[in-house]
Design a protein around this motif. Structure first.
Motif, PDB file in Angstrom:
ATOM      1  N   LEU A 176      -9.918   0.250   1.975  1.00 22.98           N
ATOM      2  CA  LEU A 176      -9.083   1.224   1.289  1.00 22.98           C
ATOM      3  C   LEU A 176      -8.575   0.661  -0.037  1.00 22.98           C
ATOM      4  O   LEU A 176      -8.469   1.375  -1.038  1.00 22.98           O
ATOM      5  CB  LEU A 176      -7.907   1.611   2.189  1.00 22.98           C
ATOM      6  CG  LEU A 176      -7.165   2.918   1.880  1.00 22.98           C
ATOM      7  CD1 LEU A 176      -8.127   4.066   1.675  1.00 22.98           C
ATOM      8  CD2 LEU A 176      -6.167   3.226   2.995  1.00 22.98           C
ATOM      9  N   GLU A 177      -8.258  -0.633  -0.051  1.00 22.21           N
ATOM     10  CA  GLU A 177      -7.869  -1.289  -1.309  1.00 22.21           C
ATOM     11  C   GLU A 177      -9.010  -1.249  -2.312  1.00 22.21           C
ATOM     12  O   GLU A 177      -8.784  -1.105  -3.520  1.00 22.21           O
ATOM     13  CB  GLU A 177      -7.449  -2.738  -1.047  1.00 22.21           C
ATOM     14  CG  GLU A 177      -6.045  -2.882  -0.478  1.00 22.21           C
ATOM     15  CD  GLU A 177      -5.608  -4.336  -0.417  1.00 22.21           C
ATOM     16  OE1 GLU A 177      -6.489  -5.224  -0.532  1.00 22.21           O
ATOM     17  OE2 GLU A 177      -4.411  -4.591  -0.252  1.00 22.21           O
ATOM     18  N   GLY A 178     -10.250  -1.394  -1.800  1.00 22.26           N
ATOM     19  CA  GLY A 178     -11.416  -1.355  -2.682  1.00 22.26           C
ATOM     20  C   GLY A 178     -11.573  -0.022  -3.381  1.00 22.26           C
ATOM     21  O   GLY A 178     -12.146   0.052  -4.476  1.00 22.26           O
ATOM     22  N   LEU A 179     -11.053   1.043  -2.772  1.00 21.92           N
ATOM     23  CA  LEU A 179     -11.094   2.373  -3.396  1.00 21.92           C
ATOM     24  C   LEU A 179      -9.874   2.636  -4.264  1.00 21.92           C
ATOM     25  O   LEU A 179      -9.699   3.740  -4.787  1.00 21.92           O
ATOM     26  CB  LEU A 179     -11.178   3.449  -2.301  1.00 21.92           C
ATOM     27  CG  LEU A 179     -12.447   3.452  -1.441  1.00 21.92           C
ATOM     28  CD1 LEU A 179     -12.317   4.442  -0.296  1.00 21.92           C
ATOM     29  CD2 LEU A 179     -13.667   3.785  -2.290  1.00 21.92           C
TER      30      LEU A 179
ATOM     31  N   CYS B  61      -6.403  13.566  -1.827  1.00 21.15           N
ATOM     32  CA  CYS B  61      -4.968  13.293  -1.637  1.00 21.15           C
ATOM     33  C   CYS B  61      -4.705  12.662  -0.273  1.00 21.15           C
ATOM     34  O   CYS B  61      -3.894  11.737  -0.156  1.00 21.15           O
ATOM     35  CB  CYS B  61      -4.165  14.582  -1.782  1.00 21.15           C
ATOM     36  SG  CYS B  61      -4.100  15.214  -3.467  1.00 21.15           S
ATOM     37  N   ALA B  62      -5.405  13.153   0.753  1.00 19.40           N
ATOM     38  CA  ALA B  62      -5.229  12.588   2.098  1.00 19.40           C
ATOM     39  C   ALA B  62      -5.691  11.133   2.146  1.00 19.40           C
ATOM     40  O   ALA B  62      -5.057  10.288   2.786  1.00 19.40           O
ATOM     41  CB  ALA B  62      -5.997  13.423   3.116  1.00 19.40           C
ATOM     42  N   LEU B  63      -6.799  10.847   1.443  1.00 23.32           N
ATOM     43  CA  LEU B  63      -7.316   9.471   1.410  1.00 23.32           C
ATOM     44  C   LEU B  63      -6.303   8.518   0.797  1.00 23.32           C
ATOM     45  O   LEU B  63      -6.044   7.420   1.327  1.00 23.32           O
ATOM     46  CB  LEU B  63      -8.634   9.440   0.624  1.00 23.32           C
ATOM     47  CG  LEU B  63      -9.262   8.052   0.437  1.00 23.32           C
ATOM     48  CD1 LEU B  63      -9.748   7.501   1.767  1.00 23.32           C
ATOM     49  CD2 LEU B  63     -10.423   8.109  -0.563  1.00 23.32           C
ATOM     50  N   TYR B  64      -5.690   8.928  -0.323  1.00 22.97           N
ATOM     51  CA  TYR B  64      -4.750   8.039  -1.010  1.00 22.97           C
ATOM     52  C   TYR B  64      -3.351   8.066  -0.386  1.00 22.97           C
ATOM     53  O   TYR B  64      -2.519   7.217  -0.710  1.00 22.97           O
ATOM     54  CB  TYR B  64      -4.700   8.382  -2.494  1.00 22.97           C
ATOM     55  CG  TYR B  64      -5.917   7.868  -3.229  1.00 22.97           C
ATOM     56  CD1 TYR B  64      -5.981   6.548  -3.657  1.00 22.97           C
ATOM     57  CD2 TYR B  64      -7.021   8.693  -3.436  1.00 22.97           C
ATOM     58  CE1 TYR B  64      -7.114   6.069  -4.288  1.00 22.97           C
ATOM     59  CE2 TYR B  64      -8.153   8.213  -4.075  1.00 22.97           C
ATOM     60  CZ  TYR B  64      -8.196   6.902  -4.495  1.00 22.97           C
ATOM     61  OH  TYR B  64      -9.324   6.415  -5.117  1.00 22.97           O
ATOM     62  N   ALA B  65      -3.102   9.036   0.513  1.00 19.97           N
ATOM     63  CA  ALA B  65      -1.857   9.012   1.277  1.00 19.97           C
ATOM     64  C   ALA B  65      -1.973   8.086   2.484  1.00 19.97           C
ATOM     65  O   ALA B  65      -0.963   7.625   3.027  1.00 19.97           O
ATOM     66  CB  ALA B  65      -1.495  10.424   1.735  1.00 19.97           C
ATOM     67  N   LEU B  66      -3.213   7.803   2.891  1.00 24.15           N
ATOM     68  CA  LEU B  66      -3.471   7.010   4.098  1.00 24.15           C
ATOM     69  C   LEU B  66      -2.828   5.619   4.098  1.00 24.15           C
ATOM     70  O   LEU B  66      -2.314   5.184   5.139  1.00 24.15           O
ATOM     71  CB  LEU B  66      -4.989   6.904   4.297  1.00 24.15           C
ATOM     72  CG  LEU B  66      -5.490   6.446   5.674  1.00 24.15           C
ATOM     73  CD1 LEU B  66      -4.993   7.390   6.761  1.00 24.15           C
ATOM     74  CD2 LEU B  66      -7.015   6.386   5.674  1.00 24.15           C
ATOM     75  N   PRO B  67      -2.813   4.879   2.962  1.00 22.01           N
ATOM     76  CA  PRO B  67      -2.221   3.526   2.995  1.00 22.01           C
ATOM     77  C   PRO B  67      -0.759   3.502   3.442  1.00 22.01           C
ATOM     78  O   PRO B  67      -0.269   2.457   3.892  1.00 22.01           O
ATOM     79  CB  PRO B  67      -2.349   3.059   1.537  1.00 22.01           C
ATOM     80  CG  PRO B  67      -3.488   3.827   0.988  1.00 22.01           C
ATOM     81  CD  PRO B  67      -3.426   5.159   1.664  1.00 22.01           C
ATOM     82  N   ASN B  68      -0.063   4.635   3.350  1.00 23.83           N
ATOM     83  CA  ASN B  68       1.359   4.651   3.695  1.00 23.83           C
ATOM     84  C   ASN B  68       1.614   4.535   5.195  1.00 23.83           C
ATOM     85  O   ASN B  68       2.749   4.265   5.595  1.00 23.83           O
ATOM     86  CB  ASN B  68       2.007   5.932   3.158  1.00 23.83           C
ATOM     87  CG  ASN B  68       2.039   5.970   1.640  1.00 23.83           C
ATOM     88  OD1 ASN B  68       2.865   5.357   1.007  1.00 23.83           O
ATOM     89  ND2 ASN B  68       1.090   6.707   1.050  1.00 23.83           N
ATOM     90  N   ILE B  69       0.590   4.719   6.025  1.00 23.60           N
ATOM     91  CA  ILE B  69       0.813   4.619   7.467  1.00 23.60           C
ATOM     92  C   ILE B  69       0.640   3.186   7.980  1.00 23.60           C
ATOM     93  O   ILE B  69       0.945   2.905   9.134  1.00 23.60           O
ATOM     94  CB  ILE B  69      -0.129   5.566   8.248  1.00 23.60           C
ATOM     95  CG1 ILE B  69      -1.579   5.077   8.155  1.00 23.60           C
ATOM     96  CG2 ILE B  69       0.002   6.990   7.746  1.00 23.60           C
ATOM     97  CD1 ILE B  69      -2.538   5.855   9.036  1.00 23.60           C
ATOM     98  N   TYR B  70       0.141   2.281   7.122  1.00 20.29           N
ATOM     99  CA  TYR B  70      -0.135   0.921   7.582  1.00 20.29           C
ATOM    100  C   TYR B  70       1.064  -0.019   7.470  1.00 20.29           C
ATOM    101  O   TYR B  70       1.074  -1.100   8.032  1.00 20.29           O
ATOM    102  CB  TYR B  70      -1.324   0.325   6.801  1.00 20.29           C
ATOM    103  CG  TYR B  70      -2.642   0.952   7.162  1.00 20.29           C
ATOM    104  CD1 TYR B  70      -3.334   0.555   8.294  1.00 20.29           C
ATOM    105  CD2 TYR B  70      -3.189   1.961   6.382  1.00 20.29           C
ATOM    106  CE1 TYR B  70      -4.549   1.139   8.629  1.00 20.29           C
ATOM    107  CE2 TYR B  70      -4.400   2.562   6.711  1.00 20.29           C
ATOM    108  CZ  TYR B  70      -5.070   2.138   7.842  1.00 20.29           C
ATOM    109  OH  TYR B  70      -6.267   2.721   8.182  1.00 20.29           O
ATOM    110  N   GLY B  71       2.075   0.357   6.703  1.00 19.78           N
ATOM    111  CA  GLY B  71       3.278  -0.470   6.597  1.00 19.78           C
ATOM    112  C   GLY B  71       3.097  -1.691   5.722  1.00 19.78           C
ATOM    113  O   GLY B  71       2.131  -1.801   4.945  1.00 19.78           O
TER     114      GLY B  71
END
Length: 614
Positions: free
Chosen positions: A113-116, A20-30
């Motif tokens: 991250l997109e690759g995952l 869940c933390a991994l897939y929440a990570l993209p939200n910090i990049y804007g």
């Protein structure tokens, strides 16, 4: 010894939280301001187009972050909204009308991250900004087209059955069939009643039979028209690069379209208003096209130009409309030439079979029809549409066709791909008009996000402070679980296809922040009760978790059922609230029961403890 962690519990908690933390990570990049280029009907995006885009930007001294070419679309990322506007105007002039140039917002997620499969949460219209359209289907045109289809079917069926008739004519909402004698009328009435059970047949005089659609059939036609148009609109908005469009039915004949992130309202309206349909007709070989061009068009025929502007003489009789097409794919035939493979529904297959049985070796045309608004309105206040027809393919019928057949005679694989796309996604059977339009600016959406985040943070801090003061060390454990719960909600919302965060959804998260500690409060209070009764700390912890479980489960299941009902019967904002509520309930139970138990066991379990800081 009580309260020792098992390996499966620790691994389960770690794996679920880590994912869940991994897939929440993209939200910090804007997100980046971006301009998207996609091909129109008569163009294709290639590497040469990319070079043309780069050259146009260089000429205007515009330095993009990067230019990406993927999925037959070009995405130009820029630094700010002012540069985005200048970039769009520059590329519109450089590329012309053959390409769609639209402003958008593109996630700035790292490639690894997109690759995952990582992507930020989809934001609703109220958070991201964008456009809202309420569209109305012209049901009069829908019924008219269905009557025309039935009229053509009557002619073919009666001819094949050997029943002689004088004429078949559509009048208003019915079809009148005139016969030569009463015997022919009786035979036709018996035959047609058995063949067309969706129509009501009444004899209006000695030689005329009137066919009217049954009310159930009319309702089915209306429902199918709306459903079909919803599917087509979803395909069309893909040209605009909308990550998560909302397209849904409202009422009997209206469709709601919400396009979050879209800033180019004019382009969105242009694409959505492009109402199109398809017809298959036979080429008229009995008459001379030159006579028709000189004003002597034979009755039952029509002149329509093809894509090169060459006039074609076609029969007016419609063999089949595009509403019967369920799939179309481009490919090559046994000679390596491009073709399009068509799949029809059962009704369409029967019609095509009857129509082509006696036309083997003759050319058949595919006609593409668009309804374009004239800008004028009729007496009812609705927009007036003008019909534009174009022949997009002429192919020879090599054998009797059924529910599956091929269209050949195409010039290139690109033409085959374009035709397949039109056949799959262009078969709207009625014009659509926009009856309501609203625009939510990006600045308002940004303000909503900021206010929503403030509400979440204030609620979170208040709960964290309370739990820390009231439950001391165990409050720290509850706070870790609460923060983990928020991360899990964001991660799951980012993973679920179609899940969109709206302003009511943020309200659901705020509510979840308060509810998430309910389970820990029940557990911690039970532990305190056990200790007041003289139990040892280890026994108190064990009893606290085991005894409170059934109460926690009952309370959360009833709330979850309420959220499920809200999602099932609610619309728009209600669904947004219920989604985050249900996800929050599931994650809060996981963190309160499993995650906190793992932490408590790791800190206090398996050893002698005289006193608990609770």
């Amino acid at each position: 010894m009580l309260n020792k962690n098992s390996i499966w519990k620790v691994l389960s908690a770690l794996i679920v939280v880590a994912v869940c933390a991994l897939y929440a990570l993209p939200n910090i990049y804007g997100e980046d301001h971006a301009v998207q280029i996609s091909a129109g009907r008569d163009a294709v995006v290639t590497d040469a187009t990319v070079e043309q885009v780069k050259a146009a930007l260089k000429e205007k001294n515009i330095s993009p972050k990067r230019v990406e070419f993927e999925n037959e679309q070009i995405l130009v990322r820029v630094s700010d909204s002012d540069t985005q506007l200048i970039t769009r105007e520059t590329l519109e002039k450089a590329l012309g009308d053959d390409y769609y140039v639209a402003m958008n917002l593109a996630p700035d997620t790292p490639e690894w991250l997109e690759g995952l499969g990582g992507a930020p949460m989809k934001l609703g219209l109220d958070l991201r900004g964008g456009v809202h359209f309420l569209m109305e289907v012209d049901m009069t045109e829908v019924i008219t087209k269905s009557l025309e289809d039935a009229e053509s079917g009557f002619r073919t069926s009666l001819r094949e059955e050997g029943i002689r008739y004088r004429g078949v004519k559509q009048v208003d909402d019915h079809i009148d069939i005139t016969f030569r004698d009463e015997d022919a009328l009786d035979k036709a009435e018996f035959f047609l009643r058995n063949q067309s059970r969706d129509l009501t047949f009444n004899q209006v005089d000695d030689l005329t039979l009137r066919a009217i659609f049954a009310e159930s059939k009319l309702q089915e036609i209306r429902d199918n028209a709306v459903k079909q148009n919803i599917t087509i609109i979803r395909n069309r908005v893909n040209q605009l690069g909308v990550a998560e469009p909302l397209v849904q039915k409202q009422g009997a004949d209206r469709i709601v379209v919400q396009l979050p992130g879209i800033q180019d309202t004019a382009r969105a309206k242009e694409i959505l208003n492009a109402t199109a349909t398809l017809e298959f007709r036979m080429v008229d070989q009995k008459n001379d096209i030159r006579d028709a061009l000189n004003g002597r068009v034979p009755p039952g025929s029509q002149v329509i130009e093809d894509q090169q502007g060459i006039p074609q003489l076609l029969e007016k009789r419609i063999m089949l409309t595009g509403s019967h097409i369920i799939d179309a794919n481009s490919g090559v035939d046994e000679y390596g030439l491009p073709n399009v493979n068509i799949s029809l529904d059962s009704e369409g297959g029967n019609k095509m079979s009857r129509s082509t049985r006696g036309n083997i070796g003759k050319p058949m045309a595919t006609v593409f029809i668009e309804y374009k608004s004239t800008g004028e309105r009729n007496k009812e206040g609705k927009l007036v549409f003008e019909k534009h027809e174009q022949v997009i393919s002429v192919a020879t019928i090599r054998a009797q066709l059924g529910s599956k057949f091929q269209i050949t005679g195409l010039d290139s694989p690109k033409e085959a791909r374009d035709l397949a796309l039109l056949l799959r996604a262009g078969a709207l059977i009625a014009p659509i008009q926009i009856v309501e339009e609203r625009t939510v600016g990006p600045s308002l959406g940004k303000e909503n996000i900021e206010l929503g985040m403030q509400a979440i943070m204030y609620g979170l801090v208040a709960v964290l402070v309370f739990m820390l003061i009231y439950y001391k060390a165990f409050g720290v454990v509850a706070n870790i679980a609460l923060i983990t719960n928020l991360v899990m909600i964001v991660g799951i919302m980012s993973m679920i296809p179609g899940a969109t965060l709206t302003l009511p959804g943020m309200a659901g998260i705020v509510l979840t922040v308060g509810m998430a500690v309910d389970a820990n409060v029940l557990i911690f209070e039970r532990i305190r009760e056990e200790m007041r009764d003289g139990r040892s700390p280890q026994h108190a912890i064990h009893q606290g978790y085991d005894s409170a479980f059934s109460t926690i489960l009952d309370a959360n299941i009833t709330t979850f059922i309420a959220g499920l009902i809200l999602f099932a019967v609610g619309t728009g904002p209600i669904k947004g609230f219920s989604i985050t509520l249900m996800i929050g309930i599931a994650t809060s139970m996981f963190t309160a029961i499993l995650v906190t138990r793992v932490i408590v066991n790791a800190v206090w379990g398996g050893r002698r403890v005289e006193k608990l800081a609770i």
